[in-house]
Scaffold this motif. Structure first.
Motif, PDB file in Angstrom:
ATOM      1  N   ARG A 119       0.289   4.836   7.072  1.00 53.14           N
ATOM      2  CA  ARG A 119       0.589   6.428   7.170  1.00 53.14           C
ATOM      3  C   ARG A 119       1.668   5.945   8.515  1.00 53.14           C
TER       4      ARG A 119
ATOM      5  N   GLU B  83       0.782  -1.400   0.128  1.00 55.06           N
ATOM      6  CA  GLU B  83       0.287   0.110   0.449  1.00 55.06           C
ATOM      7  C   GLU B  83       0.557   1.314   0.345  1.00 55.06           C
TER       8      GLU B  83
ATOM      9  N   ASP C  78      -4.324   6.092   9.863  1.00 53.68           N
ATOM     10  CA  ASP C  78      -4.375   4.620   9.096  1.00 53.68           C
ATOM     11  C   ASP C  78      -2.940   3.428   9.081  1.00 53.68           C
ATOM     12  N   GLN C  79      -3.066   2.626   8.945  1.00 61.48           N
ATOM     13  CA  GLN C  79      -2.035   2.094   9.436  1.00 61.48           C
ATOM     14  C   GLN C  79      -0.933   1.821   8.237  1.00 61.48           C
TER      15      GLN C  79
END
Length: 156
Positions: free
Chosen positions: A86, A20, A83-84
């Motif tokens: 970040r 991601e 958020d993961q």
């Protein structure tokens, strides 16, 4: 790649794509022996880093472990609106800075300072949580003093 289920040494890559945050390649693999599927991540490593930990009794050296750093940052950020992706970006940025610094040994203190700096800009609660462990707060007044300095910085 060794299968985590049966231990067989051979697996096939079924799918590859960037993670991601773009810092790794995510690969879906299938074991040739038991047909189980599992995921691996491939990351660029510029140099082998050794973390130097200074204790009261002696100095210890251990290999840099990105997953350990990610776990500690994730714990500080638990149940926060972060958020993961970040969190991954923060950890990848710290790792990249360490690898490009040109030194093969880095102190655990330096890593802690880098995490503190990153969390400071990300979330004040996560920053205070990490600081409570990193700075070894012993009493409630330690939290109060540190939290007061954080809120003053935020206002100023």
């Amino acid at each position: 790649m060794r299968c985590p289920f049966c231990g067989h040494d051979d697996s096939q890559v079924k799918d590859s794509r960037p993670s991601e945050d773009g810092s790794a390649i995510r690969r879906r693999r299938q074991c040739s022996a038991c047909a189980a599927r599992f995921t691996t991540f491939e990351r660029i490593q510029l140099r082998d880093l050794v973390v130097v930990k200074s204790g009261e009794e002696h100095v210890r050296r251990e290999p840099f472990d990105r997953d350990k750093l990610l776990r500690s940052v994730s714990i500080a950020c638990r149940k926060r609106p972060i958020d993961q992706v970040r969190i991954e970006q923060l950890v990848s940025g710290i790792q990249r800075q360490l690898e490009t610094a040109g030194e093969s040994e880095v102190s655990s203190t330096r890593i802690g300072e880098m995490v503190m700096e990153g969390l400071k800009g990300l979330d004040s609660v996560a920053y205070i949580r990490f600081a409570s462990v990193y700075k070894d707060f012993r009493e409630a007044r330690d939290f109060e003093a540190f939290a007061g300095s954080v809120s003053e910085v935020a206002r100023g």
